[in-house]
Design a protein around this motif. Sequence first.
Motif, PDB file in Angstrom:
ATOM      1  N   PHE A  85       1.003  -0.967  -0.139  1.00  0.00           N
ATOM      2  CA  PHE A  85      -0.292  -0.013  -0.113  1.00  0.00           C
ATOM      3  C   PHE A  85       1.524   1.246  -0.144  1.00  0.00           C
ATOM      4  O   PHE A  85       2.341   0.959   0.444  1.00  0.00           O
ATOM      5  CB  PHE A  85      -0.940   0.342   1.331  1.00  0.00           C
ATOM      6  CG  PHE A  85      -2.100  -1.231   1.175  1.00  0.00           C
ATOM      7  CD1 PHE A  85      -3.374  -1.287   1.010  1.00  0.00           C
ATOM      8  CD2 PHE A  85      -1.474  -2.527   1.938  1.00  0.00           C
ATOM      9  CE1 PHE A  85      -3.484  -2.798   0.739  1.00  0.00           C
ATOM     10  CE2 PHE A  85      -2.570  -3.156   2.062  1.00  0.00           C
ATOM     11  CZ  PHE A  85      -3.289  -3.662   1.545  1.00  0.00           C
ATOM     12  N   LEU A  89       2.275   0.703   6.396  1.00  0.00           N
ATOM     13  CA  LEU A  89       1.555  -0.321   7.834  1.00  0.00           C
ATOM     14  C   LEU A  89       2.212  -1.803   7.535  1.00  0.00           C
ATOM     15  O   LEU A  89       2.120  -2.043   8.231  1.00  0.00           O
ATOM     16  CB  LEU A  89       0.693  -1.039   6.947  1.00  0.00           C
ATOM     17  CG  LEU A  89      -0.664  -0.462   6.581  1.00  0.00           C
ATOM     18  CD1 LEU A  89      -1.158  -0.121   5.823  1.00  0.00           C
ATOM     19  CD2 LEU A  89      -0.577   1.488   7.462  1.00  0.00           C
ATOM     20  N   LEU A  91       3.934  -3.688  11.346  1.00  0.00           N
ATOM     21  CA  LEU A  91       3.654  -3.477  12.671  1.00  0.00           C
ATOM     22  C   LEU A  91       4.846  -2.834  14.029  1.00  0.00           C
ATOM     23  O   LEU A  91       6.009  -3.296  13.571  1.00  0.00           O
ATOM     24  CB  LEU A  91       3.479  -5.142  13.308  1.00  0.00           C
ATOM     25  CG  LEU A  91       2.288  -4.874  12.579  1.00  0.00           C
ATOM     26  CD1 LEU A  91       2.060  -6.813  12.967  1.00  0.00           C
ATOM     27  CD2 LEU A  91       1.367  -4.606  12.261  1.00  0.00           C
ATOM     28  N   LYS A  92       4.320  -1.738  14.543  1.00  0.00           N
ATOM     29  CA  LYS A  92       5.676  -1.542  15.534  1.00  0.00           C
ATOM     30  C   LYS A  92       6.124  -2.001  15.946  1.00  0.00           C
ATOM     31  O   LYS A  92       7.871  -2.058  16.920  1.00  0.00           O
ATOM     32  CB  LYS A  92       4.853  -0.142  15.417  1.00  0.00           C
ATOM     33  CG  LYS A  92       4.282   1.320  15.294  1.00  0.00           C
ATOM     34  CD  LYS A  92       3.939   2.340  16.127  1.00  0.00           C
ATOM     35  CE  LYS A  92       3.194   3.192  15.177  1.00  0.00           C
ATOM     36  NZ  LYS A  92       2.549   4.657  16.159  1.00  0.00           N
ATOM     37  N   TRP A  93       5.359  -3.038  17.537  1.00  0.00           N
ATOM     38  CA  TRP A  93       6.280  -3.519  17.357  1.00  0.00           C
ATOM     39  C   TRP A  93       7.083  -5.313  17.495  1.00  0.00           C
ATOM     40  O   TRP A  93       7.514  -5.413  17.885  1.00  0.00           O
ATOM     41  CB  TRP A  93       5.025  -4.250  18.845  1.00  0.00           C
ATOM     42  CG  TRP A  93       3.985  -5.123  18.410  1.00  0.00           C
ATOM     43  CD1 TRP A  93       3.972  -6.070  18.077  1.00  0.00           C
ATOM     44  CD2 TRP A  93       2.934  -4.146  17.466  1.00  0.00           C
ATOM     45  NE1 TRP A  93       2.716  -7.068  16.952  1.00  0.00           N
ATOM     46  CE2 TRP A  93       2.666  -5.923  16.981  1.00  0.00           C
ATOM     47  CE3 TRP A  93       2.424  -3.074  17.474  1.00  0.00           C
ATOM     48  CZ2 TRP A  93       0.871  -5.071  16.261  1.00  0.00           C
ATOM     49  CZ3 TRP A  93       0.913  -2.923  16.289  1.00  0.00           C
ATOM     50  CH2 TRP A  93       0.029  -3.896  16.081  1.00  0.00           C
ATOM     51  N   ARG A  94       7.355  -4.845  15.651  1.00  0.00           N
ATOM     52  CA  ARG A  94       8.212  -6.291  15.941  1.00  0.00           C
ATOM     53  C   ARG A  94       9.165  -6.043  14.624  1.00  0.00           C
ATOM     54  O   ARG A  94       8.967  -4.882  13.837  1.00  0.00           O
ATOM     55  CB  ARG A  94       7.244  -7.220  14.278  1.00  0.00           C
ATOM     56  CG  ARG A  94       5.782  -7.837  15.070  1.00  0.00           C
ATOM     57  CD  ARG A  94       4.835  -8.350  13.539  1.00  0.00           C
ATOM     58  NE  ARG A  94       4.069  -9.351  14.480  1.00  0.00           N
ATOM     59  CZ  ARG A  94       3.608 -10.764  13.553  1.00  0.00           C
ATOM     60  NH1 ARG A  94       4.744 -11.259  12.949  1.00  0.00           N
ATOM     61  NH2 ARG A  94       2.997 -11.248  14.248  1.00  0.00           N
ATOM     62  N   LEU A 102       4.830 -12.283   8.367  1.00  0.00           N
ATOM     63  CA  LEU A 102       3.549 -12.119   8.891  1.00  0.00           C
ATOM     64  C   LEU A 102       3.138 -12.985   7.567  1.00  0.00           C
ATOM     65  O   LEU A 102       1.707 -13.615   8.339  1.00  0.00           O
ATOM     66  CB  LEU A 102       2.983 -10.804   8.971  1.00  0.00           C
ATOM     67  CG  LEU A 102       1.962 -10.257   9.355  1.00  0.00           C
ATOM     68  CD1 LEU A 102       0.872 -10.305  10.904  1.00  0.00           C
ATOM     69  CD2 LEU A 102       1.267  -8.899   9.090  1.00  0.00           C
ATOM     70  N   PRO A 103       2.946 -12.625   6.568  1.00  0.00           N
ATOM     71  CA  PRO A 103       2.302 -13.386   5.629  1.00  0.00           C
ATOM     72  C   PRO A 103       2.053 -14.411   5.983  1.00  0.00           C
ATOM     73  O   PRO A 103       1.003 -15.360   5.946  1.00  0.00           O
ATOM     74  CB  PRO A 103       2.167 -13.002   4.602  1.00  0.00           C
ATOM     75  CG  PRO A 103       2.751 -12.111   4.521  1.00  0.00           C
ATOM     76  CD  PRO A 103       3.624 -11.681   5.755  1.00  0.00           C
ATOM     77  N   GLU A 105       3.304 -16.573   8.828  1.00  0.00           N
ATOM     78  CA  GLU A 105       2.588 -16.898   9.772  1.00  0.00           C
ATOM     79  C   GLU A 105       0.941 -17.040  10.129  1.00  0.00           C
ATOM     80  O   GLU A 105       0.389 -17.929  10.152  1.00  0.00           O
ATOM     81  CB  GLU A 105       2.815 -16.232  10.769  1.00  0.00           C
ATOM     82  CG  GLU A 105       3.780 -15.613  12.040  1.00  0.00           C
ATOM     83  CD  GLU A 105       4.516 -14.729  12.560  1.00  0.00           C
ATOM     84  OE1 GLU A 105       3.082 -14.341  12.867  1.00  0.00           O
ATOM     85  OE2 GLU A 105       5.585 -14.525  12.331  1.00  0.00           O
ATOM     86  N   ILE A 106       0.516 -15.661   8.941  1.00  0.00           N
ATOM     87  CA  ILE A 106      -1.079 -16.052   8.656  1.00  0.00           C
ATOM     88  C   ILE A 106      -1.324 -17.972   8.370  1.00  0.00           C
ATOM     89  O   ILE A 106      -2.550 -18.543   8.378  1.00  0.00           O
ATOM     90  CB  ILE A 106      -1.738 -14.515   8.194  1.00  0.00           C
ATOM     91  CG1 ILE A 106      -1.627 -13.823   9.621  1.00  0.00           C
ATOM     92  CG2 ILE A 106      -3.103 -15.700   7.706  1.00  0.00           C
ATOM     93  CD1 ILE A 106      -1.730 -13.173   7.996  1.00  0.00           C
ATOM     94  N   TYR A 134      13.814  -2.341  14.449  1.00  0.00           N
ATOM     95  CA  TYR A 134      12.245  -1.367  14.090  1.00  0.00           C
ATOM     96  C   TYR A 134      12.166  -0.963  13.473  1.00  0.00           C
ATOM     97  O   TYR A 134      13.045  -0.535  12.304  1.00  0.00           O
ATOM     98  CB  TYR A 134      11.936  -1.101  15.835  1.00  0.00           C
ATOM     99  CG  TYR A 134      11.997  -2.343  17.101  1.00  0.00           C
ATOM    100  CD1 TYR A 134      10.735  -3.737  17.050  1.00  0.00           C
ATOM    101  CD2 TYR A 134      13.002  -2.562  17.968  1.00  0.00           C
ATOM    102  CE1 TYR A 134      10.738  -4.472  17.758  1.00  0.00           C
ATOM    103  CE2 TYR A 134      12.902  -3.586  19.345  1.00  0.00           C
ATOM    104  CZ  TYR A 134      11.894  -4.559  18.774  1.00  0.00           C
ATOM    105  OH  TYR A 134      11.481  -5.460  19.855  1.00  0.00           O
ATOM    106  N   TYR A 136      10.797   1.746  14.012  1.00  0.00           N
ATOM    107  CA  TYR A 136      10.990   3.082  13.335  1.00  0.00           C
ATOM    108  C   TYR A 136      12.421   4.160  12.871  1.00  0.00           C
ATOM    109  O   TYR A 136      12.848   4.749  13.440  1.00  0.00           O
ATOM    110  CB  TYR A 136      10.642   3.630  14.408  1.00  0.00           C
ATOM    111  CG  TYR A 136      11.515   3.469  16.421  1.00  0.00           C
ATOM    112  CD1 TYR A 136      11.922   4.370  16.068  1.00  0.00           C
ATOM    113  CD2 TYR A 136      11.304   2.137  16.654  1.00  0.00           C
ATOM    114  CE1 TYR A 136      13.196   3.796  17.396  1.00  0.00           C
ATOM    115  CE2 TYR A 136      11.502   1.560  17.378  1.00  0.00           C
ATOM    116  CZ  TYR A 136      13.027   2.280  17.935  1.00  0.00           C
ATOM    117  OH  TYR A 136      13.814   2.014  18.996  1.00  0.00           O
ATOM    118  N   ARG A 150       7.274  -8.149   2.521  1.00  0.00           N
ATOM    119  CA  ARG A 150       6.125  -8.955   2.884  1.00  0.00           C
ATOM    120  C   ARG A 150       6.011  -9.713   2.027  1.00  0.00           C
ATOM    121  O   ARG A 150       4.830 -10.981   2.046  1.00  0.00           O
ATOM    122  CB  ARG A 150       5.978  -7.804   3.923  1.00  0.00           C
ATOM    123  CG  ARG A 150       4.684  -8.606   4.731  1.00  0.00           C
ATOM    124  CD  ARG A 150       4.048  -7.915   5.996  1.00  0.00           C
ATOM    125  NE  ARG A 150       3.343  -6.421   4.856  1.00  0.00           N
ATOM    126  CZ  ARG A 150       3.049  -5.548   6.045  1.00  0.00           C
ATOM    127  NH1 ARG A 150       2.977  -5.332   7.387  1.00  0.00           N
ATOM    128  NH2 ARG A 150       2.421  -4.400   5.434  1.00  0.00           N
TER     129      ARG A 150
END
Lengths: 254, 253
Positions: A85, A89, A91-94, A102-103, A105-106, A134, A136, A150
Amino acid sequence: MSEAFISLKDVRKVYRTRTEEFEAIQSITMDVQAGELVSIVGPSGCGKSTLLKILAGLHPHDGGDVRIGSAAEPFDPSRDIGMVFQQPLLLKWRRIRENVLLPAEILGLPKKEARERADDLLQMVGLAGFEQSYPYELSGGMQQRAAIARALVHDPKLILMDEPFGALDALTRERMNIELLRIWQESQKTILFVTHGIQEAVFLGSHVAVMTSGPARLAEHMEIDLPEDRDLAIKTDEKFGEYTRHIYKLLDLD
Amino acid sequence: MSADTWRKISIAVAVHVAFVAVWWLAVILADVPEFILPTPWLALQTLGEENYNWVRHFSITAQEIFGGYILAVVVGVTFAVLTTWSRRLDEMLTPLLVTLNMIPKVAMAPLFIVWLRFGIQTNIVITFTICFFPILLNTARGLREVEPELLDLVKSLHGNRWQVFTKIQLPGALPYVFSGMKVATVLAVAGAIVGEFIQSDGGLGWFMLITQEALNTDAMVMALMLVTLIGVLLYGSVILLERIFVVQDARVE
Ligand SMILES: Nc1ncnc2c1ncn2[C@@H]1O[C@H](COP(=O)(O)OP(=O)(O)OP(=O)(O)O)[C@@H](O)[C@H]1O
Ligand SMILES: [Mg+2]
């Protein structure tokens, strides 16, 4: 020509709110071959994102036919879509590697292989060494590269990109364009790339789909006959200029 | 720790020391009577007074504060999860919770005494009711704040609700949980002390009422400092947990 990978016939989409109906797409007919990078340009609100959402199976369409996959290239709607996108997007905590995973895992893919693939992809998008960072700690362009990794981690056949470089500065954007061409050639994916940049569309696309609004439909689906190995110098090529001028004309901007 | 952290810590310590010094000086220079405001040293000396039973009072108040607070965190987060998970539950519970939140919590105390009788448990419940709502509201807000495009991404992979919940919503809400918890620390201390004013036979709040009758201002001031100490300990542990569990960039101030 062999059977197309994506075949859209007279696709129509109507958004319904409680009080009214809104025709977001009147009619789109277009074929995309496996391994192509198709740029989609058009004025704001002409239904580009809507088209991608239909292809991603997020919205039903209200008319016509949408077919993805062919005998040579079967398509599994649950695991053959990668999305990027305008915003990364992440995930800040990963950490970056976990974000890329992520994909996988899903979909419940085997952990070890997925992890190796994630690291390979991070290498490919130029983020080797940042696996443990991270989000940031990365620049906007680097975050968008991670988002591209990703989208590739589960090895999908179709990548849908909605203005992925729209939030980047001009210079980073040029660089990302060159990177994307390289990634596309290396990964052999079919990519649909929505953009507002006409130059960007021609530079990247093996085809460019030009959409117009009111009524929202496909104005032209043109082949871009430029060499596959492109660099920025091609933007001064006469043919490049002709293509962009033609698109400006289609969009009533000349 | 970085040089900047040390700098911040030393400034914080220096300001505290300065505060005590100004208090001390002011009392001496203005010749303030002891029963109006004692010097810090006089207040501190009351700790040696065995009749005051400091350990007992301190431990009662600490139990009320921590007990009510932890209960509020557990129940508040659970309710937030439930109302976010089920639309039906949300529609049923949320309007009721909004109304209940309007009840002045302290005004419930007389009722709680009737229901739960005199004692520490009643003050734990008072503390709980005050802390519960900010934690619930903040957590619920965090759970709902998900980028729609991120949901699209998961849906395009046919991910289920449980995956959205555990991989995106819950970890995403954690900073908000802590933001609610930080707000609630102040409320917890106030709740426990007011509870003790209303009903109790021990605790630092109760102790302040007793020493006030004898105009032992030095003991009152000491009790106030100890209450503050419990609050600081609570706040400190929350900050510490936040540092451990929440990535720097995600923290909500
Ligand atoms: N969920 C929705 N409900 C109702 N209308 C919608 C919805 N999503 C999009 N629309 C409308 O459909 C039209 C097409 O939207 P879409 O997002 O596809 O445009 P776009 O070409 O991607 O525009 P942009 O270039 O600005 O991103 C717009 O007029 C928009 O207002
Ligand atoms: Mg769009």
